[in-house]
Motif scaffolding. Sequence first.
Motif, PDB file in Angstrom:
ATOM      1  N   ARG A 240       0.817  -1.210   0.000  1.00 29.22           N
ATOM      2  CA  ARG A 240       0.000   0.000   0.000  1.00 29.22           C
ATOM      3  C   ARG A 240       0.855   1.266   0.000  1.00 29.22           C
ATOM      4  NH1 ARG A 240      -2.819  -3.087   3.849  1.00 29.22           N
ATOM      5  NH2 ARG A 240      -1.650  -2.063   5.543  1.00 29.22           N
ATOM      6  N   ILE A 241       1.989   1.203   0.702  1.00 25.96           N
ATOM      7  CA  ILE A 241       2.778   2.420   0.940  1.00 25.96           C
ATOM      8  C   ILE A 241       3.684   2.769  -0.226  1.00 25.96           C
ATOM      9  CG2 ILE A 241       4.575   3.435   2.388  1.00 25.96           C
ATOM     10  CD1 ILE A 241       3.408   1.700   4.716  1.00 25.96           C
ATOM     11  N   PHE A 242       4.435   1.802  -0.722  1.00 23.41           N
ATOM     12  CA  PHE A 242       5.491   2.117  -1.689  1.00 23.41           C
ATOM     13  C   PHE A 242       4.938   2.144  -3.112  1.00 23.41           C
ATOM     14  CE2 PHE A 242       7.772   0.335   1.995  1.00 23.41           C
ATOM     15  CZ  PHE A 242       8.365   1.528   2.385  1.00 23.41           C
ATOM     16  N   VAL A 243       4.196   3.212  -3.342  1.00 24.44           N
ATOM     17  CA  VAL A 243       3.487   3.443  -4.603  1.00 24.44           C
ATOM     18  C   VAL A 243       3.867   4.826  -5.110  1.00 24.44           C
ATOM     19  CG1 VAL A 243       1.197   3.725  -5.636  1.00 24.44           C
ATOM     20  CG2 VAL A 243       1.572   1.957  -3.897  1.00 24.44           C
ATOM     21  N   GLY A 244       4.170   4.930  -6.390  1.00 31.81           N
ATOM     22  CA  GLY A 244       4.511   6.223  -6.970  1.00 31.81           C
ATOM     23  C   GLY A 244       3.286   6.938  -7.496  1.00 31.81           C
ATOM     24  N   ASN A 245       3.510   8.052  -8.199  1.00 33.22           N
ATOM     25  CA  ASN A 245       2.389   8.831  -8.730  1.00 33.22           C
ATOM     26  C   ASN A 245       2.874   9.669  -9.904  1.00 33.22           C
ATOM     27  OD1 ASN A 245      -0.547   9.654  -7.771  1.00 33.22           O
ATOM     28  ND2 ASN A 245       0.428  11.474  -8.601  1.00 33.22           N
ATOM     29  N   ILE A 246       2.409   9.366 -11.088  1.00 33.74           N
ATOM     30  CA  ILE A 246       2.737  10.140 -12.287  1.00 33.74           C
ATOM     31  C   ILE A 246       1.418  10.440 -12.990  1.00 33.74           C
ATOM     32  CG2 ILE A 246       4.034  10.208 -14.460  1.00 33.74           C
ATOM     33  CD1 ILE A 246       5.872  10.043 -12.078  1.00 33.74           C
ATOM     34  N   THR A 247       0.774  11.504 -12.544  1.00 31.85           N
ATOM     35  CA  THR A 247      -0.594  11.750 -13.023  1.00 31.85           C
ATOM     36  C   THR A 247      -0.838  13.166 -13.507  1.00 31.85           C
ATOM     37  OG1 THR A 247      -1.274  12.190 -10.741  1.00 31.85           O
ATOM     38  CG2 THR A 247      -1.613   9.947 -11.566  1.00 31.85           C
ATOM     39  N   GLY A 248       0.165  14.056 -13.399  1.00 34.69           N
ATOM     40  CA  GLY A 248      -0.021  15.407 -13.905  1.00 34.69           C
ATOM     41  C   GLY A 248      -0.668  16.348 -12.905  1.00 34.69           C
ATOM     42  N   ALA A 249      -0.962  17.551 -13.375  1.00 36.93           N
ATOM     43  CA  ALA A 249      -1.284  18.693 -12.521  1.00 36.93           C
ATOM     44  C   ALA A 249      -2.403  18.451 -11.522  1.00 36.93           C
ATOM     45  CB  ALA A 249      -1.608  19.898 -13.387  1.00 36.93           C
ATOM     46  N   VAL A 250      -3.531  17.921 -11.964  1.00 39.78           N
ATOM     47  CA  VAL A 250      -4.638  17.648 -11.040  1.00 39.78           C
ATOM     48  C   VAL A 250      -4.948  16.162 -10.954  1.00 39.78           C
ATOM     49  CG1 VAL A 250      -5.677  19.939 -11.227  1.00 39.78           C
ATOM     50  CG2 VAL A 250      -6.358  18.127 -12.830  1.00 39.78           C
ATOM     51  N   GLY A 251      -4.073  15.350 -11.546  1.00 42.36           N
ATOM     52  CA  GLY A 251      -4.210  13.908 -11.419  1.00 42.36           C
ATOM     53  C   GLY A 251      -4.987  13.215 -12.515  1.00 42.36           C
ATOM     54  N   THR A 252      -5.479  13.975 -13.515  1.00 37.92           N
ATOM     55  CA  THR A 252      -6.305  13.360 -14.561  1.00 37.92           C
ATOM     56  C   THR A 252      -5.493  12.844 -15.744  1.00 37.92           C
ATOM     57  OG1 THR A 252      -6.612  15.486 -15.684  1.00 37.92           O
ATOM     58  CG2 THR A 252      -8.230  14.881 -13.969  1.00 37.92           C
ATOM     59  N   MET A 253      -4.188  13.066 -15.753  1.00 36.52           N
ATOM     60  CA  MET A 253      -3.294  12.649 -16.829  1.00 36.52           C
ATOM     61  C   MET A 253      -3.610  13.324 -18.157  1.00 36.52           C
ATOM     62  SD  MET A 253      -2.962   8.556 -16.092  1.00 36.52           S
ATOM     63  CE  MET A 253      -2.463   7.929 -14.492  1.00 36.52           C
ATOM     64  N   ALA A 254      -4.244  14.494 -18.100  1.00 29.65           N
ATOM     65  CA  ALA A 254      -4.687  15.171 -19.317  1.00 29.65           C
ATOM     66  C   ALA A 254      -3.536  15.433 -20.292  1.00 29.65           C
ATOM     67  CB  ALA A 254      -5.381  16.484 -18.957  1.00 29.65           C
ATOM     68  N   ALA A 255      -2.354  15.791 -19.769  1.00 33.09           N
ATOM     69  CA  ALA A 255      -1.222  16.115 -20.634  1.00 33.09           C
ATOM     70  C   ALA A 255      -0.660  14.898 -21.353  1.00 33.09           C
ATOM     71  CB  ALA A 255      -0.115  16.775 -19.809  1.00 33.09           C
ATOM     72  N   PHE A 256      -0.955  13.697 -20.868  1.00 34.62           N
ATOM     73  CA  PHE A 256      -0.459  12.463 -21.489  1.00 34.62           C
ATOM     74  C   PHE A 256      -1.434  11.910 -22.522  1.00 34.62           C
ATOM     75  CE2 PHE A 256       1.575  11.712 -17.101  1.00 34.62           C
ATOM     76  CZ  PHE A 256       2.717  12.407 -17.458  1.00 34.62           C
ATOM     77  N   GLY A 257      -2.637  12.434 -22.555  1.00 31.68           N
ATOM     78  CA  GLY A 257      -3.627  11.906 -23.467  1.00 31.68           C
ATOM     79  C   GLY A 257      -4.036  10.479 -23.117  1.00 31.68           C
ATOM     80  N   GLU A 258      -4.373   9.713 -24.126  1.00 33.58           N
ATOM     81  CA  GLU A 258      -4.847   8.348 -23.909  1.00 33.58           C
ATOM     82  C   GLU A 258      -3.758   7.410 -23.400  1.00 33.58           C
ATOM     83  OE1 GLU A 258      -6.646   7.033 -27.501  1.00 33.58           O
ATOM     84  OE2 GLU A 258      -8.339   8.430 -27.377  1.00 33.58           O
ATOM     85  N   LEU A 259      -2.524   7.847 -23.505  1.00 36.66           N
ATOM     86  CA  LEU A 259      -1.408   6.997 -23.071  1.00 36.66           C
ATOM     87  C   LEU A 259      -1.070   7.177 -21.574  1.00 36.66           C
ATOM     88  CD1 LEU A 259       0.976   7.468 -26.133  1.00 36.66           C
ATOM     89  CD2 LEU A 259      -0.423   5.466 -25.592  1.00 36.66           C
ATOM     90  N   GLY A 260      -1.851   7.973 -20.871  1.00 36.49           N
ATOM     91  CA  GLY A 260      -1.530   8.313 -19.484  1.00 36.49           C
ATOM     92  C   GLY A 260      -1.303   7.124 -18.570  1.00 36.49           C
ATOM     93  N   LEU A 261      -2.219   6.173 -18.585  1.00 34.29           N
ATOM     94  CA  LEU A 261      -2.081   5.017 -17.695  1.00 34.29           C
ATOM     95  C   LEU A 261      -0.828   4.215 -18.012  1.00 34.29           C
ATOM     96  CD1 LEU A 261      -5.793   3.781 -17.521  1.00 34.29           C
ATOM     97  CD2 LEU A 261      -4.485   4.913 -15.704  1.00 34.29           C
ATOM     98  N   GLU A 262      -0.522   4.094 -19.287  1.00 34.11           N
ATOM     99  CA  GLU A 262       0.655   3.325 -19.682  1.00 34.11           C
ATOM    100  C   GLU A 262       1.947   4.080 -19.343  1.00 34.11           C
ATOM    101  OE1 GLU A 262       2.490  -0.146 -21.092  1.00 34.11           O
ATOM    102  OE2 GLU A 262       0.463   0.318 -20.408  1.00 34.11           O
ATOM    103  N   VAL A 263       1.927   5.394 -19.501  1.00 32.26           N
ATOM    104  CA  VAL A 263       3.091   6.193 -19.107  1.00 32.26           C
ATOM    105  C   VAL A 263       3.399   5.964 -17.632  1.00 32.26           C
ATOM    106  CG1 VAL A 263       3.917   8.545 -18.694  1.00 32.26           C
ATOM    107  CG2 VAL A 263       2.820   7.981 -20.859  1.00 32.26           C
TER     108      VAL A 263
END
Length: 465
Positions: free
Chosen positions: A201-224
Amino acid sequence: MRHGKDPARESKKMGSHIIDSVVYGAGFAPPEMAEIFSDRNRVQKWFDVEAALAQAQAELGMIPAEAAAEITRKARVELVDLAAIGAGVSQVAHSLVPALRALARLCAGGAGEYIHYGTTTQDIIDTGMMLQLKEAWTLIVQELRHIRQLLADQARQHKGTVMVGRTHGQQALPITWGYKLAVWVDEIDRHLERCTEGEKRIFVGNITGAVGTMAAFGELGLEVQRRTLQRLGLGVPRICWHSARDRITELATLLTQMAGTMGKIANEIYNLQRTEIAELREPFHMGKVGSSTMPHKQNPSTVELVVVLARLVRGNLMPLTDTLFQEHERDASCWRIEWAALPEACLYTGAILTHMRKVLAGLQIWEEQMTRNLHLLGGLLLSERVMLALGEKIGKQTAHELVYEIAMRAYEEKIPFRQALASDPRITTHLDPERLDHLLDPTTYIGLAPLLVEQVVGSDDPVST
């Protein structure tokens, strides 16, 4: 003409915090743990995240492969000026931008344009912090397991070593030293179980962008995110946790529990080292000084320090729970508490475990004094046993009242408990001298202590293997 060193300049080289103190720092922060939370490692972890992100984006065709390769080559902390980055943070009032600019300047061929592509500051700092915490956690759990093994070995060895059990600071009934140790081992086993359960639960990262919606990554956000965090060896969240700091508070709570247990053990050693008890002594060597004015003193200075450190870890828990009060999708007013309190909690916990491993490895156990203390009350330690034996004849409640009366008389008249019992016909009618001698033998009234020790540590030790 100037003589000697400039005090102002020298003070900048030395830390003002106890952790960084040249004089006291070693007692509060083990060097290997201090390195994990150093600026050098902190910035390196940021660069590691940026490099992993660039590689993931290159694989997905979001940025040029050659740009990702150049970013990865240059993402090395030894290539940047940490002091300049620190000055930049003060100047621009931003916690990451100066480090990004420094990295971008190192990258040739325009590769710097692709650094930090679509992500946000908190992604990098949170994920970098998780990498630091994971390194620290490895050391902490390793030390805790080592301590567990030391205690378990001693518990098996001393499962039959009889000593006084105390409640409310007073002698109560006989126990064994191994039994006391096994109670500690059992507590540590639960800590280790919670540690294992919490890691996923604890050792988890986060790459989701400004408000967490991954908008800047487009459809590839989850894979990024998946590819980036997989490279870093961190878990992947189901959704952004910028504003959900329960992972941090869970880790802080685990540290507090571990520190509390070690503080309790240290305090017990402190008390059992008291001159009037003298059943244990923390390791001593010639040259270890207890007092600047009383040459005879052998103070329990290490376990005293452990108690101090345990309280400091607990003190950090409150501000770290405040980080739960995040506003909207992100809020630095609570988030930045972690930057100070979390490294401190880890450093102090690391120091606690390092000190306790050394104390327990060299702990001096004075069995002769344990035996002497069993007879300190002149037999009153076995009042329960006498009461229960008498209760078989006249009823437990009646026996309690009678033995209470005789015990209080023994206290007041300062006579041995056996003498007080033997002089009362209400006792001797039911318990003859031979029976009294047996009942007042503390070595034969330890209950199931040896069996209970074996239930915790056994003859084999699967937890530590």
